[in-house]
Design a protein around this motif. Structure first.
Motif, PDB file in Angstrom:
ATOM      1  N   ALA A  83     -30.580  -1.932  11.152  1.00 15.83           N
ATOM      2  CA  ALA A  83     -31.658  -0.999  10.807  1.00 15.83           C
ATOM      3  C   ALA A  83     -31.178   0.242  10.054  1.00 15.83           C
ATOM      4  O   ALA A  83     -31.996   1.061   9.642  1.00 15.83           O
ATOM      5  CB  ALA A  83     -32.377  -0.561  12.086  1.00 15.83           C
ATOM      6  N   ALA A  84     -29.887   0.378   9.852  1.00 15.13           N
ATOM      7  CA  ALA A  84     -29.337   1.573   9.212  1.00 15.13           C
ATOM      8  C   ALA A  84     -29.737   1.653   7.736  1.00 15.13           C
ATOM      9  O   ALA A  84     -29.808   0.633   7.044  1.00 15.13           O
ATOM     10  CB  ALA A  84     -27.815   1.576   9.328  1.00 15.13           C
ATOM     11  N   PRO A  85     -29.986   2.866   7.242  1.00 14.65           N
ATOM     12  CA  PRO A  85     -30.323   3.031   5.820  1.00 14.65           C
ATOM     13  C   PRO A  85     -29.253   2.459   4.885  1.00 14.65           C
ATOM     14  O   PRO A  85     -29.582   1.908   3.836  1.00 14.65           O
ATOM     15  CB  PRO A  85     -30.451   4.546   5.657  1.00 14.65           C
ATOM     16  N   ALA A  86     -27.996   2.564   5.269  1.00 15.27           N
ATOM     17  CA  ALA A  86     -26.924   2.044   4.408  1.00 15.27           C
ATOM     18  C   ALA A  86     -27.014   0.528   4.270  1.00 15.27           C
ATOM     19  O   ALA A  86     -26.682  -0.025   3.219  1.00 15.27           O
ATOM     20  CB  ALA A  86     -25.557   2.435   4.967  1.00 15.27           C
ATOM     21  N   THR A  87     -27.491  -0.141   5.306  1.00  9.80           N
ATOM     22  CA  THR A  87     -27.671  -1.592   5.228  1.00  9.80           C
ATOM     23  C   THR A  87     -28.825  -1.918   4.290  1.00  9.80           C
ATOM     24  O   THR A  87     -28.737  -2.852   3.487  1.00  9.80           O
ATOM     25  CB  THR A  87     -27.912  -2.181   6.630  1.00  9.80           C
ATOM     26  N   ALA A  88     -29.898  -1.149   4.358  1.00 10.49           N
ATOM     27  CA  ALA A  88     -31.032  -1.352   3.448  1.00 10.49           C
ATOM     28  C   ALA A  88     -30.622  -1.105   2.000  1.00 10.49           C
ATOM     29  O   ALA A  88     -31.159  -1.740   1.079  1.00 10.49           O
ATOM     30  CB  ALA A  88     -32.188  -0.445   3.834  1.00 10.49           C
ATOM     31  N   GLU A  89     -29.668  -0.206   1.788  1.00  7.89           N
ATOM     32  CA  GLU A  89     -29.205   0.083   0.423  1.00  7.89           C
ATOM     33  C   GLU A  89     -28.532  -1.123  -0.220  1.00  7.89           C
ATOM     34  O   GLU A  89     -28.523  -1.251  -1.442  1.00  7.89           O
ATOM     35  CB  GLU A  89     -28.258   1.279   0.435  1.00  7.89           C
ATOM     36  N   ILE A  90     -27.971  -2.002   0.594  1.00 11.78           N
ATOM     37  CA  ILE A  90     -27.346  -3.216   0.045  1.00 11.78           C
ATOM     38  C   ILE A  90     -28.410  -4.042  -0.677  1.00 11.78           C
ATOM     39  O   ILE A  90     -28.185  -4.534  -1.778  1.00 11.78           O
ATOM     40  CB  ILE A  90     -26.655  -4.038   1.150  1.00 11.78           C
ATOM     41  N   LYS A  91     -29.580  -4.173  -0.060  1.00  9.86           N
ATOM     42  CA  LYS A  91     -30.678  -4.939  -0.686  1.00  9.86           C
ATOM     43  C   LYS A  91     -31.096  -4.286  -1.993  1.00  9.86           C
ATOM     44  O   LYS A  91     -31.325  -4.978  -2.991  1.00  9.86           O
ATOM     45  CB  LYS A  91     -31.860  -5.022   0.272  1.00  9.86           C
ATOM     46  N   VAL A  92     -31.176  -2.963  -2.006  1.00 11.74           N
ATOM     47  CA  VAL A  92     -31.556  -2.241  -3.219  1.00 11.74           C
ATOM     48  C   VAL A  92     -30.535  -2.495  -4.323  1.00 11.74           C
ATOM     49  O   VAL A  92     -30.882  -2.751  -5.477  1.00 11.74           O
ATOM     50  CB  VAL A  92     -31.709  -0.730  -2.933  1.00 11.74           C
ATOM     51  N   ARG A  93     -29.244  -2.439  -3.960  1.00  6.29           N
ATOM     52  CA  ARG A  93     -28.174  -2.703  -4.926  1.00  6.29           C
ATOM     53  C   ARG A  93     -28.283  -4.123  -5.484  1.00  6.29           C
ATOM     54  O   ARG A  93     -28.190  -4.352  -6.683  1.00  6.29           O
ATOM     55  CB  ARG A  93     -26.814  -2.502  -4.248  1.00  6.29           C
ATOM     56  N   LEU A  94     -28.484  -5.086  -4.594  1.00  8.83           N
ATOM     57  CA  LEU A  94     -28.603  -6.483  -5.030  1.00  8.83           C
ATOM     58  C   LEU A  94     -29.807  -6.683  -5.940  1.00  8.83           C
ATOM     59  O   LEU A  94     -29.732  -7.407  -6.925  1.00  8.83           O
ATOM     60  CB  LEU A  94     -28.695  -7.405  -3.811  1.00  8.83           C
ATOM     61  N   ALA A  95     -30.909  -6.019  -5.615  1.00  9.27           N
ATOM     62  CA  ALA A  95     -32.102  -6.118  -6.462  1.00  9.27           C
ATOM     63  C   ALA A  95     -31.832  -5.531  -7.838  1.00  9.27           C
ATOM     64  O   ALA A  95     -32.281  -6.061  -8.853  1.00  9.27           O
ATOM     65  CB  ALA A  95     -33.278  -5.405  -5.802  1.00  9.27           C
ATOM     66  N   GLY A  96     -31.066  -4.442  -7.887  1.00  8.42           N
ATOM     67  CA  GLY A  96     -30.720  -3.821  -9.160  1.00  8.42           C
ATOM     68  C   GLY A  96     -29.844  -4.707 -10.025  1.00  8.42           C
ATOM     69  O   GLY A  96     -29.850  -4.594 -11.249  1.00  8.42           O
ATOM     70  N   TRP A  97     -29.088  -5.590  -9.389  1.00  8.91           N
ATOM     71  CA  TRP A  97     -28.220  -6.511 -10.130  1.00  8.91           C
ATOM     72  C   TRP A  97     -28.912  -7.840 -10.378  1.00  8.91           C
ATOM     73  O   TRP A  97     -28.292  -8.803 -10.802  1.00  8.91           O
ATOM     74  CB  TRP A  97     -26.940  -6.780  -9.355  1.00  8.91           C
ATOM     75  N   ALA A  98     -30.210  -7.909 -10.084  1.00 16.51           N
ATOM     76  CA  ALA A  98     -30.987  -9.150 -10.225  1.00 16.51           C
ATOM     77  C   ALA A  98     -30.459 -10.247  -9.323  1.00 16.51           C
ATOM     78  O   ALA A  98     -30.497 -11.422  -9.652  1.00 16.51           O
ATOM     79  CB  ALA A  98     -31.011  -9.619 -11.685  1.00 16.51           C
ATOM     80  N   CYS A  99     -29.932  -9.844  -8.161  1.00 14.36           N
ATOM     81  CA  CYS A  99     -29.434 -10.816  -7.189  1.00 14.36           C
ATOM     82  C   CYS A  99     -30.440 -11.059  -6.079  1.00 14.36           C
ATOM     83  O   CYS A  99     -30.247 -11.931  -5.249  1.00 14.36           O
ATOM     84  CB  CYS A  99     -28.139 -10.326  -6.538  1.00 14.36           C
ATOM     85  N   TRP A 100     -31.495 -10.269  -6.019  1.00 12.23           N
ATOM     86  CA  TRP A 100     -32.430 -10.376  -4.895  1.00 12.23           C
ATOM     87  C   TRP A 100     -33.836 -10.124  -5.397  1.00 12.23           C
ATOM     88  O   TRP A 100     -34.071  -9.203  -6.155  1.00 12.23           O
ATOM     89  CB  TRP A 100     -32.070  -9.342  -3.831  1.00 12.23           C
ATOM     90  N   SER A 101     -34.754 -10.934  -4.964  1.00  7.11           N
ATOM     91  CA  SER A 101     -36.151 -10.649  -5.259  1.00  7.11           C
ATOM     92  C   SER A 101     -36.877 -10.412  -3.946  1.00  7.11           C
ATOM     93  O   SER A 101     -36.585 -11.050  -2.948  1.00  7.11           O
ATOM     94  CB  SER A 101     -36.805 -11.796  -6.031  1.00  7.11           C
ATOM     95  N   THR A 102     -37.787  -9.480  -3.953  1.00  6.85           N
ATOM     96  CA  THR A 102     -38.531  -9.117  -2.759  1.00  6.85           C
ATOM     97  C   THR A 102     -39.409 -10.277  -2.306  1.00  6.85           C
ATOM     98  O   THR A 102     -40.014 -10.948  -3.133  1.00  6.85           O
ATOM     99  CB  THR A 102     -39.404  -7.888  -3.044  1.00  6.85           C
ATOM    100  N   PRO A 103     -39.464 -10.503  -0.998  1.00  8.05           N
ATOM    101  CA  PRO A 103     -40.321 -11.586  -0.506  1.00  8.05           C
ATOM    102  C   PRO A 103     -41.762 -11.425  -0.982  1.00  8.05           C
ATOM    103  O   PRO A 103     -42.315 -10.342  -0.974  1.00  8.05           O
ATOM    104  CB  PRO A 103     -40.244 -11.440   1.010  1.00  8.05           C
ATOM    105  N   SER A 104     -42.310 -12.513  -1.425  1.00 14.47           N
ATOM    106  CA  SER A 104     -43.685 -12.521  -1.910  1.00 14.47           C
ATOM    107  C   SER A 104     -44.307 -13.833  -1.464  1.00 14.47           C
ATOM    108  O   SER A 104     -43.768 -14.898  -1.734  1.00 14.47           O
ATOM    109  CB  SER A 104     -43.671 -12.422  -3.423  1.00 14.47           C
ATOM    110  N   GLN A 105     -45.407 -13.765  -0.799  1.00 17.33           N
ATOM    111  CA  GLN A 105     -46.100 -14.949  -0.327  1.00 17.33           C
ATOM    112  C   GLN A 105     -45.167 -15.882   0.440  1.00 17.33           C
ATOM    113  O   GLN A 105     -45.139 -17.090   0.220  1.00 17.33           O
ATOM    114  CB  GLN A 105     -46.760 -15.684  -1.480  1.00 17.33           C
TER     115      GLN A 105
END
Length: 133
Positions: A83-105
């Protein structure tokens, strides 16, 4: 797509999200002798414990330093790190590198190099990745 290699916490996030990041931090610290794991599922701080500088490891060590003698349950440490903010930042970083897309449907996807994983969810099943390389 990012050209450089992903570090182990980014790979952990891709493989299993925040919980896998927490498991990785605990496992790496225990393997290096920086924390002790008891049979009863308690983690204890080692007096000379040193983080390698990753925020997930810092969070584990900080939590354990609060109660060096009694320790913390692995499940509690895992929940705090996930639940730490630093862990959430990993997802943000991955999304910025086009490695992650946000769950949709009920679907999410992630790529590392030439391999991609797609997660899907249904009422009866937890999020499980399907890999294609």
């Amino acid at each position: 797509m990012r050209e450089a290699e992903l570090h182990h916490y980014e790979v952990a996030y891709l493989a299993g999200g925040p919980a896998r990041v927490a498991d990785t931090a605990i496992g790496l610290l225990a393997g290096a002798g920086e924390v002790r794991v008891s049979r009863g599922g308690l983690l204890r701080h080692v007096r000379t414990a040193v983080s390698s500088g990753f925020p997930a490891e810092d969070k584990v060590l900080a939590l354990l330093a609060e109660t060096p003698k009694s320790g913390h349950a692995v499940r509690d440490v895992r929940a705090h790190v996930a639940a730490a903010p630093a862990t959430a930042e990993i997802k943000v970083r991955l999304a910025g590198w086009a490695c992650w897309s946000t769950p949709s449907q009920g679907r999410a996807s992630a790529c590392a190099g030439s391999c991609c994983a797609t997660w899907s969810s249904s009422r009866s099943a937890a999020w499980r990745p399907t890999w294609s390389c």
